[in-house]
Design a protein around this motif. Sequence first.
Motif, short mmCIF file in Angstrom:
data_model
loop_
_atom_site.label_atom_id
_atom_site.label_comp_id
_atom_site.label_asym_id
_atom_site.label_seq_id
_atom_site.Cartn_x
_atom_site.Cartn_y
_atom_site.Cartn_z
N ILE A 1 0.84 -1.20 0.00
CA ILE A 1 0.00 0.00 0.00
C ILE A 1 0.87 1.25 0.00
O ILE A 1 0.59 2.22 -0.71
CB ILE A 1 -0.97 -0.02 1.19
N ALA A 2 1.95 1.26 0.79
CA ALA A 2 2.85 2.42 0.85
C ALA A 2 3.53 2.65 -0.50
O ALA A 2 3.61 3.78 -0.97
CB ALA A 2 3.89 2.22 1.94
N VAL A 3 4.00 1.59 -1.13
CA VAL A 3 4.64 1.72 -2.44
C VAL A 3 3.63 2.24 -3.46
O VAL A 3 3.94 3.14 -4.25
CB VAL A 3 5.24 0.37 -2.90
N PHE A 4 2.43 1.69 -3.45
CA PHE A 4 1.38 2.13 -4.36
C PHE A 4 1.08 3.62 -4.17
O PHE A 4 0.94 4.36 -5.14
CB PHE A 4 0.12 1.30 -4.12
N ILE B 1 -0.31 7.35 -6.48
CA ILE B 1 -1.33 8.29 -6.04
C ILE B 1 -0.74 9.67 -5.79
O ILE B 1 -1.26 10.68 -6.27
CB ILE B 1 -2.03 7.76 -4.77
N ARG B 2 0.34 9.76 -5.07
CA ARG B 2 0.93 11.06 -4.71
C ARG B 2 1.40 11.86 -5.93
O ARG B 2 1.09 13.05 -6.04
CB ARG B 2 2.08 10.84 -3.73
N PRO B 3 2.11 11.25 -6.89
CA PRO B 3 2.50 12.03 -8.08
C PRO B 3 1.29 12.52 -8.89
O PRO B 3 1.32 13.62 -9.43
CB PRO B 3 3.34 11.06 -8.90
N GLN B 4 0.23 11.72 -8.96
CA GLN B 4 -0.96 12.13 -9.69
C GLN B 4 -1.63 13.31 -9.02
O GLN B 4 -2.07 14.25 -9.68
CB GLN B 4 -1.95 10.95 -9.80
N GLN B 5 -1.69 13.32 -7.68
CA GLN B 5 -2.27 14.45 -6.95
C GLN B 5 -1.45 15.72 -7.17
O GLN B 5 -2.00 16.80 -7.35
CB GLN B 5 -2.35 14.14 -5.46
N LYS B 6 -0.14 15.58 -7.19
CA LYS B 6 0.75 16.72 -7.41
C LYS B 6 0.53 17.29 -8.82
O LYS B 6 0.47 18.51 -8.99
CB LYS B 6 2.20 16.28 -7.23
N LYS B 7 0.40 16.43 -9.80
CA LYS B 7 0.18 16.86 -11.17
C LYS B 7 -1.16 17.58 -11.30
O LYS B 7 -1.26 18.59 -12.00
CB LYS B 7 0.23 15.65 -12.10
N GLN B 8 -2.20 17.08 -10.64
CA GLN B 8 -3.51 17.71 -10.67
C GLN B 8 -3.48 19.10 -10.05
O GLN B 8 -4.10 20.03 -10.56
CB GLN B 8 -4.55 16.85 -9.95
N LYS B 9 -2.74 19.26 -8.94
CA LYS B 9 -2.62 20.57 -8.29
C LYS B 9 -1.92 21.56 -9.21
O LYS B 9 -2.31 22.72 -9.30
CB LYS B 9 -1.88 20.46 -6.97
#
Length: 103
Positions: free
Chosen positions: A27-30, A35-43
């Motif tokens: 879960i941490a690797v996923f 998830i985290r890079p996608q959220q950063k890109k959306q912001k």
Amino acid sequence: MNILLQATAQGPAGGMGGTLIMLIAIIAVFYFFMIRPQQKKQKELQKSREAMTTGDKVVTAGGIHGRIKEVGDTWFLVEIADGVRIKIEKTSVFQTTKDIAAQ
């Protein structure tokens, strides 16, 4: 034979801790790689949409090129040809032309 007896002596409780640790690691690797890079890109995309002003050249998600003529709260009025204007949602603007030139 001795190995089989040791494996059954541990039982399911011994393997449960290792399984739980592996599940948490997956879960941490996923999260950190997807998830985290996608959220950063959306912001970043949201921030660039908010910075767009009248006169900027844009490309919509549908591939329409135009120049912003008016900015609303949730929409842009984009001129795609002389005298041809369309109203589009801000969320459908993919990028500005200056972003394309930077790539």
